[in-house]
Design an enzyme around this catalytic site. Structure first.
Site, PDB file in Angstrom:
ATOM      1  N   LYS A 110       0.824  -1.209   0.000  1.00 23.58           N
ATOM      2  CA  LYS A 110       0.000   0.000   0.000  1.00 23.58           C
ATOM      3  C   LYS A 110       0.865   1.269   0.000  1.00 23.58           C
ATOM      4  O   LYS A 110       0.559   2.223  -0.708  1.00 23.58           O
ATOM      5  CB  LYS A 110      -0.976   0.000   1.178  1.00 23.58           C
ATOM      6  CG  LYS A 110      -2.097  -1.013   0.956  1.00 23.58           C
ATOM      7  CD  LYS A 110      -3.207  -0.930   1.963  1.00 23.58           C
ATOM      8  CE  LYS A 110      -4.372  -1.800   1.503  1.00 23.58           C
ATOM      9  NZ  LYS A 110      -5.438  -1.900   2.455  1.00 23.58           N
ATOM     10  N   LYS A 189      -4.489  -8.519  -9.128  1.00 22.82           N
ATOM     11  CA  LYS A 189      -5.589  -8.728  -8.172  1.00 22.82           C
ATOM     12  C   LYS A 189      -6.632  -7.600  -8.307  1.00 22.82           C
ATOM     13  O   LYS A 189      -6.252  -6.427  -8.332  1.00 22.82           O
ATOM     14  CB  LYS A 189      -5.029  -8.720  -6.737  1.00 22.82           C
ATOM     15  CG  LYS A 189      -6.087  -8.929  -5.686  1.00 22.82           C
ATOM     16  CD  LYS A 189      -5.686  -8.364  -4.323  1.00 22.82           C
ATOM     17  CE  LYS A 189      -6.909  -7.821  -3.641  1.00 22.82           C
ATOM     18  NZ  LYS A 189      -6.756  -6.964  -2.522  1.00 22.82           N
ATOM     19  N   LYS A 192     -10.325  -2.290  -5.184  1.00 21.71           N
ATOM     20  CA  LYS A 192     -11.074  -1.033  -5.302  1.00 21.71           C
ATOM     21  C   LYS A 192     -10.152   0.107  -5.707  1.00 21.71           C
ATOM     22  O   LYS A 192     -10.515   0.979  -6.461  1.00 21.71           O
ATOM     23  CB  LYS A 192     -11.672  -0.652  -3.946  1.00 21.71           C
ATOM     24  CG  LYS A 192     -12.691  -1.602  -3.425  1.00 21.71           C
ATOM     25  CD  LYS A 192     -13.325  -1.007  -2.176  1.00 21.71           C
ATOM     26  CE  LYS A 192     -13.802  -2.103  -1.262  1.00 21.71           C
ATOM     27  NZ  LYS A 192     -12.743  -2.615  -0.370  1.00 21.71           N
TER      28      LYS A 192
HETATM   29  N1  AQP Z   1      -9.397  -9.704  -5.972  1.00 23.44           N
HETATM   30  C1  AQP Z   1      -9.876 -10.343  -4.916  1.00 23.44           C
HETATM   31  N2  AQP Z   1     -10.026 -11.696  -4.950  1.00 23.44           N
HETATM   32  C2  AQP Z   1     -10.531 -12.378  -3.882  1.00 23.44           C
HETATM   33  N3  AQP Z   1     -10.908 -11.769  -2.736  1.00 23.44           N
HETATM   34  C3  AQP Z   1     -10.761 -10.420  -2.653  1.00 23.44           C
HETATM   35  N4  AQP Z   1     -11.039  -9.525  -1.682  1.00 23.44           N
HETATM   36  C4  AQP Z   1     -10.711  -8.287  -2.102  1.00 23.44           C
HETATM   37  N5  AQP Z   1     -10.221  -8.331  -3.349  1.00 23.44           N
HETATM   38  C5  AQP Z   1     -10.242  -9.652  -3.724  1.00 23.44           C
HETATM   39  C6  AQP Z   1     -11.608  -9.893  -0.390  1.00 23.44           C
HETATM   40  O1  AQP Z   1     -12.693  -9.007  -0.116  1.00 23.44           O
HETATM   41  C7  AQP Z   1     -12.773  -8.838   1.292  1.00 23.44           C
HETATM   42  C8  AQP Z   1     -12.919  -7.394   1.624  1.00 23.44           C
HETATM   43  O2  AQP Z   1     -11.777  -6.669   1.248  1.00 23.44           O
HETATM   44  P1  AQP Z   1     -11.516  -5.216   1.851  1.00 23.44           P
HETATM   45  O3  AQP Z   1     -12.419  -4.253   1.227  1.00 23.44           O
HETATM   46  O4  AQP Z   1     -11.602  -5.236   3.313  1.00 23.44           O
HETATM   47  O5  AQP Z   1     -10.045  -4.904   1.537  1.00 23.44           O
HETATM   48  P2  AQP Z   1      -9.137  -5.351   0.392  1.00 23.44           P
HETATM   49  O6  AQP Z   1      -8.794  -6.767   0.482  1.00 23.44           O
HETATM   50  O7  AQP Z   1      -7.987  -4.453   0.484  1.00 23.44           O
HETATM   51  O8  AQP Z   1     -10.062  -5.090  -0.882  1.00 23.44           O
HETATM   52  P3  AQP Z   1      -9.675  -4.236  -2.083  1.00 23.44           P
HETATM   53  O9  AQP Z   1     -10.801  -4.180  -3.040  1.00 23.44           O
HETATM   54  O10 AQP Z   1      -8.375  -4.716  -2.612  1.00 23.44           O
HETATM   55  O11 AQP Z   1      -9.580  -2.805  -1.435  1.00 23.44           O
HETATM   56  P4  AQP Z   1      -8.443  -1.710  -1.482  1.00 23.44           P
HETATM   57  O12 AQP Z   1      -8.153  -1.464  -2.941  1.00 23.44           O
HETATM   58  O13 AQP Z   1      -9.082  -0.540  -0.792  1.00 23.44           O
HETATM   59  O14 AQP Z   1      -7.257  -2.252  -0.754  1.00 23.44           O
HETATM   60  C9  AQP Z   1     -11.520  -9.457   1.909  1.00 23.44           C
HETATM   61  O15 AQP Z   1     -11.861 -10.705   2.459  1.00 23.44           O
HETATM   62  C10 AQP Z   1     -10.614  -9.639   0.734  1.00 23.44           C
HETATM   63  O16 AQP Z   1      -9.746 -10.737   0.903  1.00 23.44           O
END
Ligand code: AQP
Length: 323
Positions: A110, A189, A192
């Site tokens: 990050k 991956k 968001k």
């Molecule tokens: N690409 C993915 N494949 C499988 N699982 C995923 N998750 C996120 N992206 C994938 C799962 O979604 C849950 C919630 O995620 P989060 O919003 O708490 O944070 P994150 O993992 O950081 O999700 P993002 O979309 O990647 O957000 P940003 O970009 O803000 O960091 C978790 O269980 C995660 O594993």
């Protein structure tokens, strides 16, 4: 079994969130004690726009409810409505080695992507540990990106229990291999914050634009197409059962398949899959009071469990000084 997981309201929820975590949570509510929440304290590590966070918190609540999370069968709330979690974070901080946090990949990823290297971002896994331990969760369904965070939670819980006596349940991660990492339109991956996400509730025009820009390789039409690491195959397969996946694999391996045709099919599949949820989502968006009341009631139920664990932790570390 008590199952818990959370999601950041830090942007529009996407297929990775849905298949990696949200869908499984909805399925689990039938036969388990489900705890599900929107982690807005965590979102503060990367979102510095108050109106945006406020809006996204409401949107994420509508999304989850529309997708089938049933407040009568589960406990669904917003993290900051149970602020006891921040006190537990402090208690856990004192048994968390700095080295454990320094080895955290997500912090490195990050900050490399430009998110400020704050103390909040650094101690993100301690807040996550508090989230899980405060509710006595036994199983935590997550995508693979959260595996290390879960290991940190377990380390912290074990250290706390060894130092102060048996206090917390040691949770198990629940990661489904096939859904562990849903790729985004660029093959990385889906996230968001990386601009590569296919959102669950988007309009047809934006969805079309996203699907049509899924990265493809330059294999000629008259050659078999790759399966492994091919985002087109992997995204399509999310919507298929075993038989459907087998047939799709055969189509990819048979010369003549045109990626453009596959993209059109995927667009239809995604649009149709979410059709009933879109209708439900529209109704919820028009009934703000229902959503607010539901989330407040969820926080009330969550707090009842949280206070029991927090009191136990306070007692075990010696903060019960007037008794
Ligand atoms: N690409 C993915 N494949 C499988 N699982 C995923 N998750 C996120 N992206 C994938 C799962 O979604 C849950 C919630 O995620 P989060 O919003 O708490 O944070 P994150 O993992 O950081 O999700 P993002 O979309 O990647 O957000 P940003 O970009 O803000 O960091 C978790 O269980 C995660 O594993």
């Amino acid at each position: 079994m008590r199952i818990l997981s959370g999601i950041q309201p830090s942007g529009s929820l996407h297929l990775g969130n849905y298949f990696g975590m949200m869908k499984r949570m909805v399925d689990y509510q039938e036969n388990n004690e489900l705890f599900c929440f929107l982690v807005n304290y965590h979102a503060l590590t990367s979102v510095f726009d108050a109106p945006f966070l406020r809006r996204q918190t409401y949107e994420a609540a509508c999304d989850f409810l529309a997708l089938g999370l049933d407040p009568a069968k589960s406990v669904f709330w917003v993290q900051a409505d149970v602020p006891e979690v921040t006190e537990l974070t402090w208690l856990l901080s004192n048994v968390t080695g700095v080295g454990l946090l320094e080895r955290n990949h997500s912090y490195k990823d990050k900050t490399a992507k430009g998110i400020p290297a704050s103390q909040g971002l650094f101690s993100y896994p301690v807040l996550m540990a508090a989230d899980i331990l405060l509710y006595g969760a036994e199983k935590v369904p997550v995508g693979k990106d959260q595996k290390q965070h879960l290991e940190i939670t377990r380390d912290i819980a074990i250290r706390f229990n060894n130092t102060y006596g048996d206090t917390f349940v040691i949770p198990e991660p629940d990661i489904e291999d096939e859904l562990a990492v849903v790729p985004g339109i660029d093959g990385q991956k889906m996230s968001k914050s990386y601009g590569n996400a296919i959102e669950i509730f988007t309009d047809e025009k934006s969805l079309k634009k996203k699907v049509m820009s899924i990265k493809t390789d330059s294999t000629p039409v008259d050659q078999p197409k790759p399966i492994e690491g091919n985002p087109l195959y992997e995204i399509y397969a999310l919507f298929l059962d075993d038989r459907g996946k087998k047939e799709l694999k055969e189509r990819f391996l048979t010369p003549g398949l045109k990626y453009g045709d596959v993209k059109k099919e995927i667009l239809g599949v995604i649009w149709d899959y979410f059709e009933p949820y879109r209708n439900e989502r529209k109704k919820l968006a028009e009934d703000r009071q229902f959503v607010v009341d539901t989330m407040r009631e969820g926080a009330r139920k969550a707090r009842q469990v949280a206070t029991v664990y927090l009191e136990k932790a306070r007692r075990n570390v010696g903060l019960d000084y007037w008794n």
